[in-house]
Write an enzyme that holds these catalytic residues in place. Structure first.
Site, PDB file in Angstrom:
ATOM      1  N   LYS A 104     -39.801 -25.749  -1.202  1.00  0.00           N
ATOM      2  CA  LYS A 104     -40.534 -26.855  -0.882  1.00  0.00           C
ATOM      3  C   LYS A 104     -39.839 -28.207  -0.562  1.00  0.00           C
ATOM      4  O   LYS A 104     -40.285 -28.812   0.052  1.00  0.00           O
ATOM      5  CB  LYS A 104     -41.450 -26.910  -2.044  1.00  0.00           C
ATOM      6  CG  LYS A 104     -41.282 -26.920  -3.388  1.00  0.00           C
ATOM      7  CD  LYS A 104     -42.217 -27.087  -4.315  1.00  0.00           C
ATOM      8  CE  LYS A 104     -41.548 -26.970  -5.813  1.00  0.00           C
ATOM      9  NZ  LYS A 104     -41.081 -25.738  -5.986  1.00  0.00           N
ATOM     10  N   ASN A 127     -42.068 -34.598  -6.325  1.00  0.00           N
ATOM     11  CA  ASN A 127     -41.081 -34.060  -7.108  1.00  0.00           C
ATOM     12  C   ASN A 127     -39.985 -33.853  -6.136  1.00  0.00           C
ATOM     13  O   ASN A 127     -39.000 -33.263  -6.930  1.00  0.00           O
ATOM     14  CB  ASN A 127     -41.741 -32.368  -6.955  1.00  0.00           C
ATOM     15  CG  ASN A 127     -41.053 -31.720  -8.067  1.00  0.00           C
ATOM     16  OD1 ASN A 127     -41.099 -32.304  -9.373  1.00  0.00           O
ATOM     17  ND2 ASN A 127     -40.780 -30.454  -7.941  1.00  0.00           N
ATOM     18  N   HIS A 174     -41.954 -20.737 -14.034  1.00  0.00           N
ATOM     19  CA  HIS A 174     -42.481 -21.569 -15.171  1.00  0.00           C
ATOM     20  C   HIS A 174     -43.464 -20.976 -16.172  1.00  0.00           C
ATOM     21  O   HIS A 174     -44.517 -21.473 -16.427  1.00  0.00           O
ATOM     22  CB  HIS A 174     -43.248 -22.860 -14.342  1.00  0.00           C
ATOM     23  CG  HIS A 174     -42.175 -23.738 -13.626  1.00  0.00           C
ATOM     24  ND1 HIS A 174     -41.155 -24.195 -14.291  1.00  0.00           N
ATOM     25  CD2 HIS A 174     -42.252 -23.588 -12.175  1.00  0.00           C
ATOM     26  CE1 HIS A 174     -40.426 -24.860 -13.271  1.00  0.00           C
ATOM     27  NE2 HIS A 174     -41.024 -24.576 -11.962  1.00  0.00           N
TER      28      HIS A 174
END
Length: 445
Positions: A104, A127, A174
């Site tokens: 990303k 982010n 995560h």
């Protein structure tokens, strides 16, 4: 009547949130587990002590099962992320949101370069780079907002609906935060959950999970390293094509691209589709692709000395990402791995790297976990170190001609570093200083 907001967490997100509200129109309350962060608060900001508020802005890294967050949720107070707030306050109608386990940052950065080359007014944040809230305030209706979105940010969105949503891949990551792979996948799906007719979703269907989503959402644009029938972009025999109007069109030869690796080809195909849908001319996109040299900390070439190459892949914060980096290495590899434990499994990474990884240099919180997995799989050449510095210096001493030293931790950095950028910079400085000293001592380069 004034609105009342609560900001939970006083890191980058919390501080940027404080700055966007007009204190004459908004009562601002804050909460942070670390009371030191209450020092030097603006006089118009109050520490939360149970007041009624309209909603809470939660910093991305704070899990939903945190006691204070659960307390707020039980009161029926809406909990949102910074990207949800950005969507609510911006007048910009051209939001492009990028998410996925890997890729990303590359896509976000390259899209920004494409728009700049094309002369379009665009802003990049989320982010990556700076927080998205000040950019959302700044962006005008016809500008472009390019937002890198983490699963932490997406999980607390309710109305967020980007004009273009891009999903790179979705693999295990995560789990310490989300609790399960299914929860992680559901958070990623929120990137397109509220899209309206006329909005676009771009999926990498070489990823098994996204291929399944692509079958469910036939209107999505898809990318692949194989020919596809849906609208999208793909590679065929070393040539890249796009199809957004019902007819496949040649774009460029893969050899013209300025970066290497299958993962980068997929990234560029997703950028190509988004840029075309935003009206950028193919020739302008092609020029940017030819000049693009990748993103710092993502399989970044640090240098070469006496036939040893060093690569900084500090952005490799999960096993899948590190697997991509190891695959991209052309020589036997001395792999530096370890860091904060996110609950990942390392079997697939180490199994796939058996023929490439010559030695493991492990450090950080997960060193023992990775070592145990490697031993199960028959690895013999393993050594643990107390820090990245120790691991790096030992690898530099032991590396031989035609070998690569690769920092690709497969873990987050938070056990020993503030972020992956700090970790990557330390690695690069250690490598360059070590080789500089070798040269000053009269060794041939």
């Amino acid at each position: 009547m004034n609105s009342k907001v609560l900001i939970c967490g006083l890191g980058t997100t919390g501080k940027s949130a404080m700055e966007i509200f007009d204190p004459l129109k908004t009562d601002i309350y804050v909460h942070d587990d670390n009371e030191k962060n209450y020092e030097n608060l603006p006089e118009y900001v109050s520490i939360y002590s149970g007041e009624d508020v309209d909603y809470m802005i939660k910093s991305p890294g704070i899990p939903l099962n945190h006691p204070f967050v659960k307390e707020i949720a039980e009161k029926g107070i809406e909990i949102i992320s910074d990207i949800e707030l950005a969507y609510r306050i911006t007048e910009c109608e051209n939001i492009i949101a990028i998410s996925g386990t890997n890729g990303k940052t590359t896509i976000t950065s390259l899209l920004q370069e494409v728009f700049q080359e094309a002369g379009k007014t665009s802003y990049m944040g989320g982010n990556v780079g700076i927080g998205i809230l000040p950019l959302a305030q700044k962006a005008k209706k016809d500008d472009i907002l390019v937002i890198e979105c983490s699963s932490f940010q997406l999980e607390t969105t309710t109305t967020f609906a980007p004009k273009i949503a891009i999903l790179t891949n979705v693999t295990e990551d995560h789990l310490d935060h989300h609790g399960s792979l299914e929860n992680y996948q559901e958070s990623k799906k929120k990137i397109f959950a509220n899209q309206k007719e006329g909005d676009a979703l771009i999926l990498n269907v070489d990823d098994p999970y996204l291929a399944m989503l692509g079958e469910e959402r036939e209107e999505a644009y898809v990318v692949s390293l194989h020919s596809v029938q849906q609208y999208g972009a793909y590679e065929s025999e070393g040539e890249l094509f796009y199809n957004i109007e019902g007819k496949p069109t040649f774009f460029m030869n893969r050899k013209e691209i300025g970066v290497v690796g299958d993962h980068n080809v997929r990234n560029l195909l997703e950028v190509l589709l988004a840029a075309l849908l935003m009206g950028v001319e193919p020739e302008s996109i092609r020029k940017t692709f030819q000049n693009f040299r990748g993103v710092e900390h993502r399989i970044e070439f640090v240098g070469e000395h006496n036939g040893v190459r060093a690569y900084n892949d500090s952005k490799g914060t999960n096993p899948d990402s590190t697997m991509v980096a190891v695959k991209a290495m052309e020589w036997d590899t001395l792999l530096l791995a370890g860091g904060y434990n996110k609950g990942s499994d390392y079997h697939e990474l180490l199994e796939s790297g058996k023929n490439k990884i010559k030695k493991l240099y492990l450090f950080g919180e997960t060193a023992e976990i990775i070592e145990e997995t490697a031993q199960e799989l028959g690895y013999k050449n393993i050594e643990r170190f107390p820090s990245l510095k120790d691991a790096t210096l030992n690898a530099l001493v032991e590396a031989k001609e035609n070998e690569a030293i690769l920092l690709s931790p497969a873990c987050a950095s938070w056990d020993q570093f503030k972020n992956y950028e700090e970790r990557g910079r330390e690695f690069k400085e250690l490598v360059k200083q070590f080789w500089k000293e070798k040269m000053s001592n009269g060794e041939e380069e």
